[in-house]
Design an enzyme around this catalytic site. Structure first.
Site, PDB file in Angstrom:
ATOM      1  N   SER A 146       0.856  -1.192   0.000  1.00 41.20           N
ATOM      2  CA  SER A 146       0.000   0.000   0.000  1.00 41.20           C
ATOM      3  C   SER A 146       0.883   1.230   0.000  1.00 41.20           C
ATOM      4  CB  SER A 146      -0.886   0.034   1.248  1.00 41.20           C
ATOM      5  OG  SER A 146      -1.533   1.294   1.355  1.00 41.20           O
ATOM      6  N   TYR A 162      -1.765  -1.386  10.582  1.00 44.93           N
ATOM      7  CA  TYR A 162      -1.891  -1.456   9.117  1.00 44.93           C
ATOM      8  C   TYR A 162      -0.712  -0.755   8.439  1.00 44.93           C
ATOM      9  CZ  TYR A 162      -3.847  -1.136   4.410  1.00 44.93           C
ATOM     10  OH  TYR A 162      -4.036  -1.247   3.050  1.00 44.93           O
TER      11      TYR A 162
HETATM   12  N1  LIG Z   1      -8.622  -0.427  -1.754  1.00 47.03           N
HETATM   13  C1  LIG Z   1      -7.588   0.366  -1.568  1.00 47.03           C
HETATM   14  O1  LIG Z   1      -7.694   1.589  -1.740  1.00 47.03           O
HETATM   15  C2  LIG Z   1      -6.251  -0.210  -1.162  1.00 47.03           C
HETATM   16  C3  LIG Z   1      -5.163   0.665  -1.113  1.00 47.03           C
HETATM   17  C4  LIG Z   1      -3.912   0.173  -0.772  1.00 47.03           C
HETATM   18  C5  LIG Z   1      -3.740  -1.182  -0.529  1.00 47.03           C
HETATM   19  N2  LIG Z   1      -4.829  -2.021  -0.572  1.00 47.03           N
HETATM   20  C6  LIG Z   1      -4.572  -3.444  -0.314  1.00 47.03           C
HETATM   21  O2  LIG Z   1      -5.191  -4.227  -1.324  1.00 47.03           O
HETATM   22  C7  LIG Z   1      -5.518  -5.503  -0.796  1.00 47.03           C
HETATM   23  C8  LIG Z   1      -6.982  -5.800  -1.084  1.00 47.03           C
HETATM   24  O3  LIG Z   1      -7.774  -4.862  -0.373  1.00 47.03           O
HETATM   25  P1  LIG Z   1      -9.210  -4.364  -0.839  1.00 47.03           P
HETATM   26  O4  LIG Z   1      -9.219  -2.900  -0.740  1.00 47.03           O
HETATM   27  O5  LIG Z   1      -9.593  -5.037  -2.104  1.00 47.03           O
HETATM   28  O6  LIG Z   1     -10.054  -4.910   0.416  1.00 47.03           O
HETATM   29  P2  LIG Z   1     -11.367  -5.808   0.532  1.00 47.03           P
HETATM   30  O7  LIG Z   1     -12.399  -5.391  -0.430  1.00 47.03           O
HETATM   31  O8  LIG Z   1     -11.676  -5.804   1.991  1.00 47.03           O
HETATM   32  O9  LIG Z   1     -10.864  -7.257   0.098  1.00 47.03           O
HETATM   33  C9  LIG Z   1     -10.053  -8.043   0.923  1.00 47.03           C
HETATM   34  C10 LIG Z   1     -10.025  -9.452   0.382  1.00 47.03           C
HETATM   35  O10 LIG Z   1      -9.172 -10.245   1.213  1.00 47.03           O
HETATM   36  C11 LIG Z   1      -9.919 -11.350   1.730  1.00 47.03           C
HETATM   37  N3  LIG Z   1      -9.418 -11.660   3.063  1.00 47.03           N
HETATM   38  C12 LIG Z   1      -9.372 -10.846   4.150  1.00 47.03           C
HETATM   39  N4  LIG Z   1      -8.877 -11.505   5.213  1.00 47.03           N
HETATM   40  C13 LIG Z   1      -8.602 -12.766   4.794  1.00 47.03           C
HETATM   41  C14 LIG Z   1      -8.081 -13.931   5.417  1.00 47.03           C
HETATM   42  N5  LIG Z   1      -7.746 -13.942   6.717  1.00 47.03           N
HETATM   43  N6  LIG Z   1      -7.933 -15.055   4.671  1.00 47.03           N
HETATM   44  C15 LIG Z   1      -8.283 -15.068   3.375  1.00 47.03           C
HETATM   45  N7  LIG Z   1      -8.780 -14.000   2.716  1.00 47.03           N
HETATM   46  C16 LIG Z   1      -8.942 -12.868   3.422  1.00 47.03           C
HETATM   47  C17 LIG Z   1     -11.375 -10.882   1.713  1.00 47.03           C
HETATM   48  O11 LIG Z   1     -12.307 -11.944   1.682  1.00 47.03           O
HETATM   49  P3  LIG Z   1     -12.991 -12.560   3.033  1.00 47.03           P
HETATM   50  O12 LIG Z   1     -13.405 -11.409   3.874  1.00 47.03           O
HETATM   51  O13 LIG Z   1     -14.121 -13.386   2.530  1.00 47.03           O
HETATM   52  O14 LIG Z   1     -11.928 -13.404   3.673  1.00 47.03           O
HETATM   53  C18 LIG Z   1     -11.403 -10.123   0.387  1.00 47.03           C
HETATM   54  O15 LIG Z   1     -11.490 -11.004  -0.686  1.00 47.03           O
HETATM   55  C19 LIG Z   1      -5.176  -5.454   0.695  1.00 47.03           C
HETATM   56  O16 LIG Z   1      -3.909  -6.031   0.924  1.00 47.03           O
HETATM   57  C20 LIG Z   1      -5.157  -3.962   0.984  1.00 47.03           C
HETATM   58  O17 LIG Z   1      -4.347  -3.642   2.091  1.00 47.03           O
HETATM   59  C21 LIG Z   1      -6.083  -1.563  -0.871  1.00 47.03           C
END
Ligand SMILES: NC(=O)c1ccc[n+]([C@@H]2O[C@H](COP(=O)([O-])OP(=O)(O)OC[C@H]3O[C@@H](n4cnc5c(N)ncnc54)[C@H](OP(=O)(O)O)[C@@H]3O)[C@@H](O)[C@H]2O)c1
Length: 265
Positions: free
Chosen positions: A149, A163
């Protein structure tokens, strides 16, 4: 030079953790469009996994699991191993966040976040080492892409202590793992996304226009931005990028002006 081939993932087998929604799903769609033969997705919620498979088609295969535990990582690797002789691409995308004021920030908010965001990518890659080695060589390496991130590169204003620390950790861990795994024909890199619509980034999802005002590109990230970076790193085009983090944030980190800069007009 054959440019379509340079960016092609034709016939490749990939696993995207957290591929059921958000950024993981954006990457899955990109990998399918670039020619992957099969893309495995994993997450805890079975219903959401099944819905994603139903929408994206039968090249997507769901394996439910929890990558926040070592046993969960090993079980996922075993399930992939039962179906595949090799794994070309692993995207460690699943992530968790926790926010609480400093005075009351709980230990659980450290354990959960570090387990999913830092330990999970390490132990899942360890568990899949054999399958990745079977796919990779110095001439045509397998790929591990860790989703970090921009919060690991610069501070954000929120009290998300674990985080922000976890995302700095995964970017450094990427370099350490890259140094070891290149010996086995496995290239490890990271992506540092900025603001993308997701359940985790509700501000970008629900108030995108307002968030966009603080971004040099004047927009939040789109699925194409994330898919493009992941395809680049996963394909032949990215073979010589090792241990690096590609920041895909519309300029927040590297082209953002300091908060206290004064507009001379
Ligand atoms: N969106 C942004 O702006 C942003 C920015 C910077 C970085 N990121 C990074 O991008 C990645 C994805 O985030 P996102 O924004 O797409 O979030 P999200 O919509 O909350 O998706 C998270 C995904 O990870 C899965 N997950 C969470 N905990 C888990 C576990 N213990 N075991 C297996 N699967 C798990 C969730 O499914 P379940 O809940 O069903 O397990 C879901 O599929 C993360 O690493 C986040 O830190 C996101």
């Amino acid at each position: 030079m054959d440019i379509p081939k340079l960016f092609s993932l034709d016939g490749k087998v990939a696993l995207v953790t957290g591929g059921s929604r958000g950024i993981g799903r954006m990457i899955v769609e990109g990998f399918l469009g670039a020619g992957c033969a099969r893309v495995y997705i994993s997450a805890r919620k079975v219903e959401q996994l099944e819905a994603t498979v139903a929408e994206l088609g039968d090249k997507v295969i769901a394996i439910p699991g929890d990558v926040g535990t070592v046993e969960g990582c090993r079980a996922l690797a075993e399930a992939i191993g039962a179906k595949e002789e090799k794994l070309d691409i692993l995207v460690n995308n699943a992530g968790a966040a926790w926010g609480a004021e400093f005075e009351n920030f709980p230990e659980q908010g450290w354990d959960k976040v570090m387990d999913v965001n830092v330990k999970g990518p390490f132990f899942l890659t360890q568990a899949l080492h054999g399958l990745l080695k079977a796919a990779g060589s110095m001439d045509s390496p397998a790929k591990v892409i860790n989703i970090g991130s921009i919060d690991g590169r610069k501070l954000n204003p929120w009290e998300t202590y674990s985080y922000q620390a976890s995302k700095a950790a995964i970017l450094h861990l990427t370099k350490r793992m890259a140094a070891r795994l290149i010996e086995d024909g496995i290239v490890v890199t990271a992506i540092a996304p900025g603001a993308y619509q997701s359940d985790m980034n509700k501000a970008a999802r629900d108030f995108g226009d307002a968030v966009a005002k603080g971004i040099p590109a004047r927009r939040i990230g789109e699925p194409e931005d994330m898919a493009g970076a992941a395809i680049y790193l996963a394909s032949r085009a990215g073979d010589y990028v090792i241990g690096s983090t590609v920041t895909v944030d519309g300029g927040i980190v590297d082209a953002g002006l300091p908060h206290n800069s004064i507009d001379p007009s």
